[in-house]
Design a protein around this motif. Structure first.
Motif, mmCIF file in Angstrom:
data_model
loop_
_atom_site.group_PDB
_atom_site.id
_atom_site.type_symbol
_atom_site.label_atom_id
_atom_site.label_comp_id
_atom_site.label_asym_id
_atom_site.label_seq_id
_atom_site.Cartn_x
_atom_site.Cartn_y
_atom_site.Cartn_z
ATOM 1 N N ALA A 286 0.825 -1.214 0.000
ATOM 2 C CA ALA A 286 0.000 0.000 0.000
ATOM 3 C C ALA A 286 0.857 1.261 0.000
ATOM 4 C CB ALA A 286 -0.936 -0.011 1.203
ATOM 5 N N ASP A 287 1.986 1.239 0.720
ATOM 6 C CA ASP A 287 2.849 2.423 0.759
ATOM 7 C C ASP A 287 3.430 2.726 -0.621
ATOM 8 O OD1 ASP A 287 2.376 2.797 3.428
ATOM 9 O OD2 ASP A 287 4.178 1.747 4.093
ATOM 10 N N ALA A 288 3.820 1.657 -1.337
ATOM 11 C CA ALA A 288 4.357 1.859 -2.684
ATOM 12 C C ALA A 288 3.279 2.388 -3.618
ATOM 13 C CB ALA A 288 4.932 0.557 -3.225
ATOM 14 N N ARG A 289 2.061 1.869 -3.482
ATOM 15 C CA ARG A 289 0.971 2.337 -4.334
ATOM 16 C C ARG A 289 0.670 3.818 -4.071
ATOM 17 N NH1 ARG A 289 -1.984 -0.471 -7.434
ATOM 18 N NH2 ARG A 289 -1.315 -2.413 -6.418
ATOM 19 N N ALA A 290 0.635 4.191 -2.779
ATOM 20 C CA ALA A 290 0.389 5.593 -2.435
ATOM 21 C C ALA A 290 1.532 6.482 -2.923
ATOM 22 C CB ALA A 290 0.209 5.734 -0.928
ATOM 23 N N GLY A 291 2.763 6.021 -2.712
ATOM 24 C CA GLY A 291 3.914 6.799 -3.152
ATOM 25 C C GLY A 291 3.942 6.978 -4.661
ATOM 26 N N LEU A 292 3.555 5.914 -5.392
ATOM 27 C CA LEU A 292 3.538 5.992 -6.849
ATOM 28 C C LEU A 292 2.532 7.041 -7.316
ATOM 29 C CD1 LEU A 292 4.430 4.940 -9.596
ATOM 30 C CD2 LEU A 292 2.698 3.127 -9.392
ATOM 31 N N GLY A 293 1.356 7.051 -6.720
ATOM 32 C CA GLY A 293 0.361 8.051 -7.093
ATOM 33 C C GLY A 293 0.844 9.457 -6.816
ATOM 34 N N GLN A 294 1.494 9.636 -5.675
ATOM 35 C CA GLN A 294 1.970 10.969 -5.298
ATOM 36 C C GLN A 294 3.067 11.465 -6.231
ATOM 37 O OE1 GLN A 294 3.059 10.228 -1.259
ATOM 38 N NE2 GLN A 294 0.936 9.864 -0.625
ATOM 39 N N VAL A 295 4.012 10.573 -6.542
ATOM 40 C CA VAL A 295 5.138 11.023 -7.359
ATOM 41 C C VAL A 295 4.706 11.203 -8.817
ATOM 42 C CG1 VAL A 295 6.123 8.773 -8.029
ATOM 43 C CG2 VAL A 295 7.626 10.724 -7.679
ATOM 44 N N ARG A 296 3.724 10.438 -9.266
ATOM 45 C CA ARG A 296 3.191 10.678 -10.614
ATOM 46 C C ARG A 296 2.564 12.060 -10.707
ATOM 47 N NH1 ARG A 296 0.395 4.762 -11.906
ATOM 48 N NH2 ARG A 296 2.197 3.847 -12.987
ATOM 49 N N LEU A 297 1.859 12.447 -9.659
ATOM 50 C CA LEU A 297 1.277 13.789 -9.648
ATOM 51 C C LEU A 297 2.380 14.843 -9.668
ATOM 52 C CD1 LEU A 297 -1.165 15.690 -9.372
ATOM 53 C CD2 LEU A 297 -0.937 15.462 -6.889
ATOM 54 N N LEU A 298 3.411 14.662 -8.850
ATOM 55 C CA LEU A 298 4.522 15.611 -8.831
ATOM 56 C C LEU A 298 5.166 15.718 -10.211
ATOM 57 C CD1 LEU A 298 6.304 14.673 -5.472
ATOM 58 C CD2 LEU A 298 5.027 16.766 -5.952
ATOM 59 N N ASP A 299 5.329 14.563 -10.864
ATOM 60 C CA ASP A 299 5.960 14.547 -12.179
ATOM 61 C C ASP A 299 5.115 15.295 -13.194
ATOM 62 O OD1 ASP A 299 8.022 13.658 -13.997
ATOM 63 O OD2 ASP A 299 6.582 12.219 -14.795
#
Length: 313
Positions: free
Chosen positions: A211-224
């Protein structure tokens, strides 16, 4: 994101006068001089509308860095650990005050928090703008160095201790990150979002339940997606082409990254309602991604999901 630099003198960008008339600060020693050492519960404090006057008074002894954040804000979750790390390494020369803008509307209004994460310093009771948005660790360190210089110029040269504990003990309490998570976090600190995305995707390939990786992936995609995008240009493009999916998605991303959750959801739901069925998929997918970033339990997500369901069926 504003330019992460500080001016040579104190700049009162916000009015904190309405927040001063509260109980006296709960620190060791009353009205400690700027060079004195005082005790605080932690170098990282959760601050509320009610406890803020204590922090304001403490800023006469040591510079305070105010981190305005929210639970649903992805960029906030990337920036806050960097701020905490740098503050702890400074061993009591700076205190970090974390303010949840959703739970503390008076502080949010006082600091004019139009976009988060927003970072402001307090020196001798006066606010000093620092930066808005996610900033790499090296730039955070540079701004903190400027803050310490500014504080010294204004006679704020004290330090704090943590109720009998060495500041290093707080850092030791943090469990180590899994290797791929650590790689992603390091990449984010360096502004290398593509590498961070790849690390999180690899972590999810190894463990789809991470779950942490999934949340982190969503966050960093938004940042990108929002990195380097000019807000005014993006809004003008979206206004000129109301049914341009790409333009509307970009502004929705910027709105969510800036804390305007309802605006982001409303924009995409309105667009979804106007589009023919074969063009709706990218909008629906982006909505689901943003829902996950904010959190399924958030009332704004619940409401937006309800409207999306009604449009689908």
């Amino acid at each position: 994101m504003t330019d992460p630099t500080l001016g040579a003198s104190l700049r009162g960008a916000v009015d904190l006068s309405t927040l001063r008339n509260r109980p006296a600060p709960a620190v060791t020693g009353e009205e400690a001089p700027s060079g004195a050492d005082v005790a605080v519960p932690s170098l990282v404090l959760d601050v509320t509308d009610e406890t803020f006057p204590q922090v304001l008074e403490l800023s006469r002894t040591v510079p305070i860095v105010v981190d305005l954040w929210a639970e649903w804000c992805g960029p906030c979750k990337q920036l806050s650990p960097i701020l905490e790390k740098v503050v702890i390494e400074l061993s009591g020369r700076v205190v970090l005050a974390k303010v949840d803008v959703d739970a503390n509307p008076q502080l949010s209004q006082a600091f004019r928090a139009q976009s988060i994460p927003m970072v402001v310093a307090l020196v001798a009771g006066q606010p000093v703008p620092m930066f808005t948005g996610a900033v790499p660790e090296q730039q955070v360190r540079e701004v903190f160095a400027q803050l310490l210089q500014l504080a010294a110029q204004n006679g704020v040269t004290g330090s704090v201790s943590v109720d009998g504990e060495a500041p290093e003990q707080e850092a030791a309490a943090e469990p180590p990150l899994p290797p791929l998570h650590a790689e992603a976090f390091e990449a984010i600190e360096n502004g290398d979002y593509a590498r961070a995305i790849a690390a999180y995707e690899k972590a999810l390939a190894e463990n789809p339940r991470d779950a942490d990786a999934r949340a982190g992936l969503g966050q960093v995609r938004l940042l990108d997606r929002v990195q380097g995008v000019d807000l005014h240009t993006a809004r003008a493009a979206a206004a000129a082409a109301p049914q341009d999916v790409g333009a509307q998605l970009t502004v929705a991303d910027l709105d969510l990254a800036g804390g305007h959750v309802d605006d982001a959801f409303r924009r995409l739901l309105d667009l979804f309602a106007q589009l023919p069925g074969d063009e709706r998929t990218p909008v629906r997918e982006r909505l689901l991604e943003l829902f996950a970033l904010v959190g399924d339990a958030d009332p704004r997500v619940v409401s937006a999901r309800g409207r999306l369901a009604s449009l689908l069926f």
